[in-house]
Design an enzyme around this catalytic site. Structure first.
Site, mmCIF file in Angstrom:
data_model
loop_
_atom_site.group_PDB
_atom_site.id
_atom_site.type_symbol
_atom_site.label_atom_id
_atom_site.label_comp_id
_atom_site.label_asym_id
_atom_site.label_seq_id
_atom_site.Cartn_x
_atom_site.Cartn_y
_atom_site.Cartn_z
ATOM 1 N N ASP A 159 3.774 -0.805 11.496
ATOM 2 C CA ASP A 159 3.255 0.497 11.121
ATOM 3 C C ASP A 159 2.573 1.047 12.365
ATOM 4 O O ASP A 159 1.857 0.324 13.054
ATOM 5 C CB ASP A 159 2.255 0.387 9.965
ATOM 6 C CG ASP A 159 1.873 1.744 9.405
ATOM 7 O OD1 ASP A 159 2.306 2.074 8.287
ATOM 8 O OD2 ASP A 159 1.127 2.479 10.084
ATOM 9 N N SER A 180 5.767 7.718 12.882
ATOM 10 C CA SER A 180 5.742 6.388 12.289
ATOM 11 C C SER A 180 6.566 5.390 13.083
ATOM 12 O O SER A 180 7.460 5.738 13.847
ATOM 13 C CB SER A 180 6.289 6.474 10.859
ATOM 14 O OG SER A 180 6.522 5.196 10.335
ATOM 15 N N ARG A 188 8.630 3.443 11.672
ATOM 16 C CA ARG A 188 9.732 3.071 10.778
ATOM 17 C C ARG A 188 11.063 2.892 11.512
ATOM 18 O O ARG A 188 11.618 3.821 12.074
ATOM 19 C CB ARG A 188 9.857 4.073 9.631
ATOM 20 C CG ARG A 188 10.275 5.465 10.010
ATOM 21 C CD ARG A 188 10.131 6.441 8.847
ATOM 22 N NE ARG A 188 8.728 6.638 8.531
ATOM 23 C CZ ARG A 188 8.243 7.763 7.988
ATOM 24 N NH1 ARG A 188 9.046 8.759 7.691
ATOM 25 N NH2 ARG A 188 6.961 7.876 7.730
ATOM 26 N N ASP A 190 0.793 -1.233 0.000
ATOM 27 C CA ASP A 190 0.000 0.000 0.000
ATOM 28 C C ASP A 190 0.826 1.283 0.000
ATOM 29 O O ASP A 190 0.314 2.345 -0.332
ATOM 30 C CB ASP A 190 -0.938 0.015 1.217
ATOM 31 C CG ASP A 190 -0.189 -0.019 2.550
ATOM 32 O OD1 ASP A 190 1.060 -0.098 2.539
ATOM 33 O OD2 ASP A 190 -0.849 0.022 3.610
ATOM 34 N N HIS A 191 2.104 1.205 0.351
ATOM 35 C CA HIS A 191 2.892 2.419 0.563
ATOM 36 C C HIS A 191 3.637 2.918 -0.675
ATOM 37 O O HIS A 191 4.054 4.074 -0.701
ATOM 38 C CB HIS A 191 3.925 2.190 1.677
ATOM 39 C CG HIS A 191 3.428 2.518 3.050
ATOM 40 N ND1 HIS A 191 2.293 1.952 3.581
ATOM 41 C CD2 HIS A 191 3.911 3.347 4.005
ATOM 42 C CE1 HIS A 191 2.112 2.424 4.804
ATOM 43 N NE2 HIS A 191 3.066 3.277 5.081
ATOM 44 N N ARG A 207 -2.027 12.401 10.211
ATOM 45 C CA ARG A 207 -0.866 13.232 10.535
ATOM 46 C C ARG A 207 -0.783 14.435 9.610
ATOM 47 O O ARG A 207 -1.174 14.361 8.450
ATOM 48 C CB ARG A 207 0.424 12.408 10.431
ATOM 49 C CG ARG A 207 0.492 11.371 11.528
ATOM 50 C CD ARG A 207 1.846 10.716 11.645
ATOM 51 N NE ARG A 207 1.787 9.808 12.774
ATOM 52 C CZ ARG A 207 2.243 8.564 12.774
ATOM 53 N NH1 ARG A 207 2.839 8.087 11.705
ATOM 54 N NH2 ARG A 207 2.124 7.807 13.838
#
Length: 755
Positions: free
Chosen positions: A160, A643, A645, A95-96, A448
């Site tokens: 995520d 995030s 990440r 999806d990213h 965000r």
């Protein structure tokens, strides 16, 4: 039949007995959060209850979910763990990596072509190790999880931060870094500090323009971006039961913006309706059989202050729509006060673009309510004064809203429908003329709104609202438009007023889809070969990080003293950098390029102590690495918010940063640093931040006796020959200290599985 139904059946079969034992251990009635956590312990119950906010606890989550950007690094790590297959049900969702530019079809076709190497890698790893794979275009991970995998009373982790969305179906769902996911997929326990608990008591019922989104926007204003750190938020009360399952998901989703570990709701009729509507009647039937265990004990909600560390009261009858922003999701402004705030702060009031959808607000209910306003605009001869876009959350939602005529209505309003992907919400938006960096305003229903996040323009003022409010503001083109009181002039010159939005919780004719986008893994993955081209600029196999040398760290250089908000977007930007998420060397070229240097107020401009020149942050750090010189990064409050990440931790580790010293950390980032063998420290005295000078050389003392609860000493040697010694606190437990000594948690996993 639902996915992984036998796993769910097993969880429910043992739930009652585990909760009864936990209740005896704790010695009082249990919140829902406690029921789920204590029933997922990896070891036997302790002799006394865990201390909230202090005890580190090992758990066994039921499943793992990963999106394609973070999955690359997580799976590259998992490939080193020595497992033949994943130990728990796990999925990857593409999806990213889809850029929103033209329209759904063109954008998806382009993404498949550009990212073919990465998609092939992910598909092959899923086939080899037994993970489910959701193709590009299938939808956004969190919406797909809610539709297919989330179940009341379960515990899941995901790579995520918005994994927390699954709390809308009564889960404890927590965002983590890839190293944590690697642990769980390898069959190892997963560690979490026992969270404190915030109870949010909802009374009344939403009506008119108010929506579930406004609840979390108000909560964000109350708690701020770090008010939920190391805490779980549990919503309850008649107001909670009046919300739809997807409305609950929206609230839990944005709980990430208050720093919460996660948020959740007790199982109720709305969750049951959603489970049955999404083809999971078998899960609903199982949940109904144990529903007394899928909510808090009655005594808890009757006297919440006796069981929660903090209680917030919100009356939904009195709640008005909110717009939060700009530049931070906790700056909460009721729509009735927006005109006053905008004028006072000089915000641009003409709205260039309104964007709805994303993982936060792309349910059938959200789209139907927004569509009711779009239809009003057409019927009342109102032409939208802003550009307007829709990002569906899944192919199932997209297919259903197209069947039911909503996309046609939006098209009549002049809207553009993007692919079922994250798109503008994460900066994957090829917005025309954004590079001109003109001051402008957008409104969206995402989660965000950090500087540069949506389009890369630091001057884009982004405001967060509900899909219906965003739609109304896009029609008006005015940030200060209050649809509750204001009128608009239509094409005939008449003043018209928008009626409150209407919609359906679930599609009256049921959900429909031709191809949901799921690919099951190969029955036997032992023959599958995972190939990574050594010349690829997108993928790179990992080498283990070096173990600690066994001595105090001396002669470290100050790389940057970051000023103010420093999120994971500042540390490791997304957008165009997403393409390098599987190549640690290449993506490290974005390390801290968004952080503001406290000494010159500039981004990506720090002093190289070896040459005296001011250069890009990654370039300076690479010069230190070439000279075998370690460095330290200094930061402000809530460092690493945003995030999950782990690249924000792996990049500094890879380039030779040894220590990150800050006033306070966001939860996930602190854990990610620890997992990668970094030292994540906090000032014992926050004022010591001011003692650090640009040319400092730093020693870290006390590492040879590194122990839980014992501060370390840092000596800052200044250019004038003077030295300041300060104390630095840490939250490392004994196991995490072993991660540091080994050079990272993965090194321990690798050695333990080989042994």
């Amino acid at each position: 039949m639902a996915f992984d139904i036998e796993m769910i059946r097993k969880v429910y079969a043992g739930l009652g007995a585990k909760i009864e034992l936990a209740r005896k251990t704790v010695g009082k009635p249990l919140t829902l959060t406690e029921k789920i956590l204590y029933s997922h312990l990896s070891e036997a119950l302790p002799a006394k209850p865990y201390e909230r906010g202090a005890s580190y606890v090992d758990f066994h989550p039921d499943r793992v979910a990963m999106q394609d950007a973070t999955a690359q690094m997580a799976l590259l790590q998992f490939m080193q763990a020595g497992r033949r297959t994943v130990a728990v049900p796990s999925t990857v969702h593409c999806d990213h990596l889809i850029t929103a530019k033209s329209n759904a079809k063109e954008d998806l076709d382009r993404a498949i072509k550009v990212n073919q190497e990465v998609y092939n890698f992910l598909t092959s790893v899923c086939n080899k190790y037994g993970l489910g794979f959701w193709k590009p275009g299938a939808g956004i991970i969190h919406q797909v999880v809610l539709e297919n995998y989330a179940f009341p009373g379960g515990l899941m982790i995901g790579t995520d931060s918005h994994t927390v969305n699954a709390g809308g179906l009564g889960m404890i769902a927590i965002g983590v870094g890839g190293a944590d996911a690697c642990d769980v997929m390898a069959g190892l326990p997963w560690e979490l500090k026992m969270p404190k608990l915030i109870g949010v008591h909802l009374t009344g019922k939403l009506s008119g323009w108010s929506s579930a989104k406004d609840i979390i926007l108000k909560v964000a204003g109350i708690l701020t971006v770090k008010g939920g750190t190391d805490k779980i938020v549990e919503y309850f009360g008649p107001g909670a039961e009046s919300l739809s399952g997807t409305g609950k998901g929206t609230i839990c989703n944005m709980g990430a913006e208050i720093g919460a570990t996660t948020s959740t709701f007790g199982y109720d009729a709305a969750m049951e309706r959603y489970l049955r509507a999404t083809g999971r009647a078998d899960v609903a039937d199982l949940a109904n059989g144990v529903k007394q265990h899928l909510t808090a004990d009655p005594e808890v909600y009757a006297n919440p202050s006796n069981f929660f560390d903090e209680v917030i009261e919100i009356n939904l009858d009195e709640l008005e729509p909110y717009l939060n922003g700009p530049f931070t999701p906790d700056r909460a402004t009721p729509i009735s006060k927006m005109k006053e705030e905008a004028l006072k702060n000089g915000w641009p009031t003409h709205v260039e673009v309104g964007l709805i959808g994303s993982c936060t607000n792309s349910s059938y209910e959200d789209i139907s309510r927004a569509a009711s306003l779009a239809k009003q605009a057409v019927d009342k001869k109102l032409k939208a004064k802003s550009q307007f876009t829709i990002t569906p959350g899944s192919e199932q939602v997209r297919f259903t809203i197209e069947r039911d005529g909503f996309i046609s209505i939006f098209n009549q309003m002049g809207a553009n429908v993007f692919a079922n992907a994250c798109g503008p919400c994460i900066g994957m938006w090829d917005r025309k003329d954004a590079d001109k960096q003109e001051k402008n305003t957008i409104v969206h229903s995402f989660n965000r709104n950090f500087s540069k996040r949506a389009d890369g323009n630091p001057n884009t003022h982004a405001f967060v609202g509900s899909p219906e409010l965003v739609t109304a503001i896009a029609i008006s083109g005015d940030l200060c438009f209050n649809p509750l009181t204001d009128t608009l002039i239509n094409e005939e010159g008449k003043a018209v007023k928008l009626d409150p939005p209407t919609g359906q919780e679930l599609p009256p004719r049921g959900f429909a889809v031709d191809d949901a986008g799921f690919l099951a893994p190969a029955a036997d993955g032992s023959k599958v070969e995972v190939l990574v081209n050594p010349k690829s600029d997108r993928l790179q196999l990992l080498d283990p990080f070096r173990a600690w040398e066994g001595v105090d760290l001396k002669g470290l250089k100050l790389l940057i003293k970051a000023k103010g908000k420093c999120t994971t977007d500042h540390i490791s930007m997304a957008g165009p950098w997403l393409k390098y998420r599987g190549h640690l060397d290449n993506i490290s070229n974005n390390m801290l390029i968004g952080a503001v240097n406290a000494f010159n107020e500039k981004t990506d401009n720090v002093k190289n102590q070896l040459t005296g020149a001011y250069e890009s942050v990654p370039l300076v750090q690479r010069s230190y690495k070439a000279g075998n010189i370690g460095s330290i990064v200094v930061g402000d409050e809530n460092y690493g918010e945003g995030s999950s990440r782990e690249h924000a931790a792996m990049e500094p580790r890879f380039l030779g940063v040894r220590v990150v010293l800050v006033k306070s950390f966001a939860r996930i980032h602190e854990t990610n640093l620890k997992k990668q063998g970094m030292l994540g420290l906090t000032f014992a005295n926050k004022e010591d931040y001011n003692k650090i000078q640009e040319d400092d050389s730093i020693d870290v003392l006390g590492l040879t006796t590194f122990k839980p609860g014992v501060p370390l000493t840092l000596a800052f040697h200044h250019k004038d020959g003077s030295t300041d010694e300060i104390k630095a606190n840490h939250s490392y437990n004994a196991q995490q200290i072993e991660w540091f000594k080994a050079g990272g948690a993965l090194n321990i996993i690798r050695s333990s599985i080989k042994a």
